[in-house]
Design a protein around this motif. Structure first.
Motif, PDB file in Angstrom:
ATOM      1  N   ARG A   1       0.829  -1.211   0.000  1.00 57.67           N
ATOM      2  CA  ARG A   1       0.000   0.000   0.000  1.00 57.67           C
ATOM      3  C   ARG A   1       0.864   1.262   0.000  1.00 57.67           C
ATOM      4  O   ARG A   1       0.579   2.227  -0.725  1.00 57.67           O
ATOM      5  CB  ARG A   1      -0.914  -0.020   1.226  1.00 57.67           C
ATOM      6  N   LEU A   2       1.929   1.254   0.783  1.00 62.44           N
ATOM      7  CA  LEU A   2       2.818   2.417   0.851  1.00 62.44           C
ATOM      8  C   LEU A   2       3.583   2.621  -0.464  1.00 62.44           C
ATOM      9  O   LEU A   2       3.755   3.762  -0.926  1.00 62.44           O
ATOM     10  CB  LEU A   2       3.804   2.262   2.014  1.00 62.44           C
ATOM     11  N   GLU A   3       4.033   1.511  -1.033  1.00 65.58           N
ATOM     12  CA  GLU A   3       4.755   1.607  -2.311  1.00 65.58           C
ATOM     13  C   GLU A   3       3.841   2.166  -3.405  1.00 65.58           C
ATOM     14  O   GLU A   3       4.286   2.977  -4.239  1.00 65.58           O
ATOM     15  CB  GLU A   3       5.293   0.233  -2.718  1.00 65.58           C
ATOM     16  N   ARG A   4       2.599   1.730  -3.402  1.00 66.63           N
ATOM     17  CA  ARG A   4       1.645   2.256  -4.380  1.00 66.63           C
ATOM     18  C   ARG A   4       1.359   3.727  -4.101  1.00 66.63           C
ATOM     19  O   ARG A   4       1.276   4.560  -5.034  1.00 66.63           O
ATOM     20  CB  ARG A   4       0.353   1.441  -4.314  1.00 66.63           C
ATOM     21  N   ALA A   5       1.217   4.081  -2.821  1.00 58.80           N
ATOM     22  CA  ALA A   5       0.909   5.467  -2.456  1.00 58.80           C
ATOM     23  C   ALA A   5       2.046   6.408  -2.845  1.00 58.80           C
ATOM     24  O   ALA A   5       1.799   7.585  -3.187  1.00 58.80           O
ATOM     25  CB  ALA A   5       0.642   5.554  -0.957  1.00 58.80           C
ATOM     26  N   MET A   6       3.284   5.901  -2.793  1.00 57.69           N
ATOM     27  CA  MET A   6       4.430   6.758  -3.140  1.00 57.69           C
ATOM     28  C   MET A   6       4.401   7.203  -4.599  1.00 57.69           C
ATOM     29  O   MET A   6       5.003   8.222  -4.966  1.00 57.69           O
ATOM     30  CB  MET A   6       5.735   6.000  -2.847  1.00 57.69           C
ATOM     31  N   THR A   7       3.711   6.443  -5.426  1.00 61.56           N
ATOM     32  CA  THR A   7       3.594   6.830  -6.850  1.00 61.56           C
ATOM     33  C   THR A   7       2.413   7.759  -7.098  1.00 61.56           C
ATOM     34  O   THR A   7       2.230   8.224  -8.217  1.00 61.56           O
ATOM     35  CB  THR A   7       3.427   5.572  -7.719  1.00 61.56           C
ATOM     36  N   LEU A   8       1.631   8.030  -6.051  1.00 62.46           N
ATOM     37  CA  LEU A   8       0.420   8.838  -6.220  1.00 62.46           C
ATOM     38  C   LEU A   8       0.429  10.082  -5.341  1.00 62.46           C
ATOM     39  O   LEU A   8      -0.624  10.661  -5.070  1.00 62.46           O
ATOM     40  CB  LEU A   8      -0.811   7.979  -5.885  1.00 62.46           C
ATOM     41  N   THR A   9       1.590  10.501  -4.889  1.00 61.27           N
ATOM     42  CA  THR A   9       1.656  11.644  -3.967  1.00 61.27           C
ATOM     43  C   THR A   9       1.198  12.958  -4.610  1.00 61.27           C
ATOM     44  O   THR A   9       0.907  13.926  -3.880  1.00 61.27           O
ATOM     45  CB  THR A   9       3.087  11.824  -3.452  1.00 61.27           C
TER      46      THR A   9
ATOM     47  N   LEU B   1      -1.518  13.310  -6.096  1.00 58.49           N
ATOM     48  CA  LEU B   1      -2.956  13.428  -5.913  1.00 58.49           C
ATOM     49  C   LEU B   1      -3.265  14.143  -4.605  1.00 58.49           C
ATOM     50  O   LEU B   1      -2.645  13.881  -3.571  1.00 58.49           O
ATOM     51  CB  LEU B   1      -3.614  12.038  -5.910  1.00 58.49           C
ATOM     52  N   ASN B   2      -4.223  15.043  -4.655  1.00 61.29           N
ATOM     53  CA  ASN B   2      -4.649  15.811  -3.483  1.00 61.29           C
ATOM     54  C   ASN B   2      -3.517  16.653  -2.886  1.00 61.29           C
ATOM     55  O   ASN B   2      -3.577  17.031  -1.706  1.00 61.29           O
ATOM     56  CB  ASN B   2      -5.217  14.890  -2.401  1.00 61.29           C
TER      57      ASN B   2
ATOM     58  N   SER C   1       5.319  22.230  -2.368  1.00 60.57           N
ATOM     59  CA  SER C   1       4.246  21.294  -2.711  1.00 60.57           C
ATOM     60  C   SER C   1       4.203  20.186  -1.657  1.00 60.57           C
ATOM     61  O   SER C   1       5.237  19.630  -1.265  1.00 60.57           O
ATOM     62  CB  SER C   1       4.472  20.698  -4.099  1.00 60.57           C
ATOM     63  N   SER C   2       3.032  19.851  -1.241  1.00 63.93           N
ATOM     64  CA  SER C   2       2.876  18.817  -0.205  1.00 63.93           C
ATOM     65  C   SER C   2       3.230  17.424  -0.726  1.00 63.93           C
ATOM     66  O   SER C   2       3.454  16.511   0.082  1.00 63.93           O
ATOM     67  CB  SER C   2       1.442  18.825   0.321  1.00 63.93           C
ATOM     68  N   LYS C   3       3.318  17.259  -2.078  1.00 63.27           N
ATOM     69  CA  LYS C   3       3.628  15.936  -2.603  1.00 63.27           C
ATOM     70  C   LYS C   3       5.041  15.492  -2.214  1.00 63.27           C
ATOM     71  O   LYS C   3       5.262  14.307  -1.963  1.00 63.27           O
ATOM     72  CB  LYS C   3       3.451  15.895  -4.119  1.00 63.27           C
ATOM     73  N   ASP C   4       5.985  16.419  -2.143  1.00 65.00           N
ATOM     74  CA  ASP C   4       7.350  16.060  -1.749  1.00 65.00           C
ATOM     75  C   ASP C   4       7.397  15.648  -0.271  1.00 65.00           C
ATOM     76  O   ASP C   4       8.067  14.686   0.095  1.00 65.00           O
ATOM     77  CB  ASP C   4       8.293  17.238  -2.004  1.00 65.00           C
ATOM     78  N   LEU C   5       6.686  16.402   0.565  1.00 63.33           N
ATOM     79  CA  LEU C   5       6.637  16.045   1.981  1.00 63.33           C
ATOM     80  C   LEU C   5       5.918  14.717   2.178  1.00 63.33           C
ATOM     81  O   LEU C   5       6.330  13.891   3.000  1.00 63.33           O
ATOM     82  CB  LEU C   5       5.936  17.152   2.768  1.00 63.33           C
TER      83      LEU C   5
END
Length: 238
Positions: A138-146, A148-149, A165-169
């Motif tokens: 789940r975390l590995e998949r989420a890292m490719t979708l940062t 989003l939102n 940008s919050s995606k980097d954080l």
């Protein structure tokens, strides 16, 4: 001449014979008037001796029979005692066998309980591994979708209070989640530039809430936000 009735035992026959002889001698001593007085006396004594002998033999036979009866009774008691002892021994052996069987059953049950406990431990470990695997995926998949939102925020530690940008954080947070760690959030991060922010603390709180929602959407679960005594905040996977 007197008639002797038959009896069932040898002892009775001898007793009747002695009695007959004594009576005959006594009768003869009374009918023969031509014998002397001393001769009569001897015959009378002989008759008494014969009767006494007969009585003594009868008493002896009676004592022998009583002794035989006592011996027979003792033998019967001994036999019964042996039977009782054998029965008690057999009962004890059966009881010991039952105790041994029960002990074996108890040992089997204890062994089964130990095996069940070991199986539960193994199952728990397997579940934990499976949960870790699902979390990592789940975390590995989420890292490719940062992306989003994601949203912009401001960090007062940088010159010029430039936006980020919050995606980097979010990616940094997810990477540390994957390693089993939490992440301390930027202390001065706000949703507005500090120069134009009327309520700085409210803006910091708004940033934490929005970023927490972004992480929740990525990992599909509510992350845990912890406040420390110095006023800083850290975010954890759970």
């Amino acid at each position: 001449m007197q008639r002797i009735l038959p009896v069932a035992t040898k002892r009775g026959v001898r007793l009747n014979v002695y009695t007959l002889i004594a009576r005959t001698i006594s009768t003869t001593s009374h009918t023969e008037t031509d014998q002397t007085s001393s001769h009569k006396t001897r015959l009378a004594k002989a008759a008494e001796a014969l009767v006494e002998a007969a009585n003594l033999e009868a008493g002896s036979m009676t004592q022998k029979q009583v002794a035989l009866n006592i011996d027979s009774l003792n033998e019967t008691v001994d036999n019964n005692h042996s039977v009782v002892i054998q029965t008690m021994r057999s009962s004890n052996e059966n009881f010991d066998d039952k105790i041994n069987t029960l002990s074996q059953h108890v040992a089997i049950v204890a062994s089964m309980k130990s095996e069940i406990a070991s199986m539960k431990s193994d199952i728990s470990a397997m579940k934990s591994c499976q949960q870790d695997e699902r979390r990592d995926k789940r975390l590995e998949r989420a890292m490719t979708l940062t992306h989003l939102n994601s949203f912009k925020y401001y960090d007062g530690n940088y010159d010029g209070n430039s936006s980020k940008s919050s995606k980097d954080l979010a990616k940094k947070v997810l990477e540390l989640f994957l390693l089993g760690h939490g992440v301390t959030l930027p202390a001065d991060a706000t949703l507005e530039e500090s120069f134009f922010c009327k309520d700085l603390e409210a803006s910091k709180k708004a940033f934490r809430e929005k970023f927490t929602k972004q992480i929740k959407a990525l990992i599909i679960r509510e992350p845990r936000l912890v406040e420390y005594s110095d006023g800083s905040f850290a975010i954890f996977y759970s």
